[in-house]
Design an enzyme around this catalytic site. Structure first.
Site, short mmCIF file in Angstrom:
data_model
loop_
_atom_site.label_atom_id
_atom_site.label_comp_id
_atom_site.label_asym_id
_atom_site.label_seq_id
_atom_site.Cartn_x
_atom_site.Cartn_y
_atom_site.Cartn_z
N GLU A 128 8.54 -0.85 -8.58
CA GLU A 128 7.33 -1.67 -8.57
C GLU A 128 6.50 -1.44 -9.83
O GLU A 128 5.89 -2.38 -10.36
CB GLU A 128 6.52 -1.36 -7.31
CG GLU A 128 7.20 -1.80 -6.03
CD GLU A 128 6.72 -1.06 -4.79
OE1 GLU A 128 7.24 -1.35 -3.70
OE2 GLU A 128 5.85 -0.18 -4.92
N ASP A 157 4.93 3.47 3.16
CA ASP A 157 3.93 3.23 4.21
C ASP A 157 3.26 4.55 4.61
O ASP A 157 2.05 4.60 4.84
CB ASP A 157 4.59 2.61 5.44
CG ASP A 157 5.11 1.20 5.19
OD1 ASP A 157 4.66 0.57 4.22
OD2 ASP A 157 5.97 0.74 5.96
N ASN A 192 6.03 2.38 -6.36
CA ASN A 192 7.16 3.25 -6.66
C ASN A 192 7.65 2.91 -8.07
O ASN A 192 7.06 2.08 -8.77
CB ASN A 192 8.27 3.11 -5.61
CG ASN A 192 8.81 1.70 -5.49
OD1 ASN A 192 8.81 0.92 -6.45
ND2 ASN A 192 9.28 1.34 -4.30
#
Length: 462
Positions: free
Chosen positions: A187, A253, A184
């Protein structure tokens, strides 16, 4: 669009997390300290981390093997078995990380994280690689809790696996040579900083990571959607498909799980990301640690994400309460939808923020109304009700009464139609609702409108 068929084997390896929600009532301040006293009423557990990725693949209809390390944890094993996930838990002295949220009066009081990060030993890595040897596609769910090491990733890459990584670690070197990473924005910034670069634009960051890691990069950007940086193609941006954002928990996820499942079904990366973008748009319209089913992902009737199982609705309610949303619940057969039903549901929704509909199962209706009912099967009834804008979630129950479901949901308001009297619902539904401070509301029904009348009219006019 029909759901594709999985043709390649998938494995998920990484850090397994156990999510716990503790809900109850606060009615007094402790005499020992100026803190609230929580009277615990319910505990709910959900799969998190790598386990949630595996659960997401299973929900799509895929088959995968989950590999992680943990000390003995019966609750984790129970949840994995309930979800039908094949798994290998490598013995470890460190317990699975747990995130516990305490909630009362529609708000989160406290979150407690219990974890002890310990790098996987050489023997644990060897055991993991042995279990992963048969998989063609390996999803690495790296929450930086110790299971994922540079050796593990290097061995997977050198073995020719299609390695898809959800990266939480700032150790950028461990991701070199993988097939795809899915960071993301936060990150991405951390990985770019680890390369010794200053914060740069989205396009510059994606190109830098693609070049340095020699990997495809799928950057998830929240409300801005996703941007894909392929090794052999120009960048592509996918606008978000979310209709309304309730909770972004587990969205990453869902993305990595959907990409892996699509790849296993033979889709090209660009097509896989299109599907993942659609899945992300569905899951962030849910609450809590949620999954997307194949029936949601591959249908186009506008009711995505609304039909939940019992475990999913409990998780949804926990998160709704943390968002301070007023929950309204009603139930019924809703066999043939008519104007009386719609009027009742609109009025029920107006009493709060979220309307959850408990739908009698086919077997339950036969017990209540006889062998000739229902006219419409429960799967179709659930989709019809979910297509209504005033209905937020639908959950099917098989019991004669919705008492167990009410215990699970504990709605702020329980709505019944005006063909009920207080005496009829006070045993036992109203008593349950009132026991925790909820409210029972009776709404007058539209006169002359009922499923029974509709069926009679059809028979008289044949």
């Amino acid at each position: 669009m029909q759901a594709p068929v999985q043709s390649r084997s998938i494995a998920v390896v990484g850090d397994i997390i156990l999510d716990e929600y503790v809900t109850g009532r606060v009615e007094r301040i402790s005499p020992e300290a100026p803190v609230q006293v929580l009277n615990v009423e319910q505990r709910t557990f959900c799969l998190g981390g790598a386990a949630n990725v595996a659960h997401s693949i299973a929900a799509l209809g895929g088959k995968c093997t989950l590999v992680g390390k943990s000390a003995p944890c019966p609750k984790l094993v129970e949840l994995l078995q309930e979800a039908g996930i094949e798994h290998t838990l490598i013995p470890d002295l460190v317990s699975v990380p747990r995130k516990t949220r305490f909630l009362a009066s529609n708000q989160q009081l406290l979150r407690v994280d219990e974890e002890s990060v310990q790098r996987a030993s050489a023997e644990q890595v060897r055991l993991a690689l042995d279990r992963l040897s048969a998989a063609e596609i390996v999803v690495v769910s790296d929450y930086d809790k110790g299971m994922v090491t540079q050796e593990l990733l290097e061995q997977l890459v050198s073995a020719g696996k299609t390695v898809i990584v959800d990266p939480k670690s700032a150790d950028v070197s461990r991701y070199k040579g993988v097939y795809l990473i899915t960071p993301n924005l936060r990150e991405t910034a951390r990985l770019v900083a680890a390369l010794g670069k200053a914060t740069v634009s989205v396009e510059q960051s994606g190109n830098l990571l693609r070049q340095e890691l020699h990997a495809n990069v799928l950057m998830t950007r929240g409300a801005e959607g996703m941007t894909l940086f392929e090794l052999d193609r120009a960048l592509a941006t996918f606008p978000t498909q979310a209709k309304e954002v309730f909770d972004v928990t587990g969205a990453g996820d869902t993305v990595v799980a959907t990409v892996a499942y699509a790849a296993a079904c033979g889709m090209r990366l660009h097509e896989s990301v299109m599907l993942a973008n659609r899945a992300a748009g569905i899951v962030i319209g849910k609450v809590g640690t949620a999954t997307v089913g194949s029936n949601e992902l591959f249908r186009t009737d506008g009711s995505e994400g609304k039909v939940l199982g019992r475990a999913a609705v409990r998780a949804a309610v926990n998160r709704l309460r943390s968002e301070k949303r007023k929950i309204v619940f009603t139930n019924g057969c809703f066999d043939l939808l008519h104007v009386g039903h719609v009027d009742l549901l609109k009025k029920a929704k107006a009493l709060g923020d979220v309307l959850i509909l408990g739908l009698n199962s086919d077997a339950g209706i036969r017990k209540l109304k006889g062998p000739t009912r229902p006219i419409v099967c429960e799967q179709d009834r659930a989709q019809i009700m979910a297509a209504l804008d005033c209905v937020d979630y639908v959950v099917v129950f098989g019991e004669n009464t919705p008492c167990d479901l009410i215990e699970d949901i504990r709605p702020d308001i329980h709505v019944k139609g005006g063909d009920y009297t207080v005496d009829e619902i006070s045993m036992p539904e109203a008593r349950i609702v009132r026991s925790y401070g909820g409210q029972v509301v009776i709404i007058d029904l539209v006169r002359g409108k009922s499923t029974t009348d509709l069926i009679a009219n059809v028979r008289d006019n044949r």
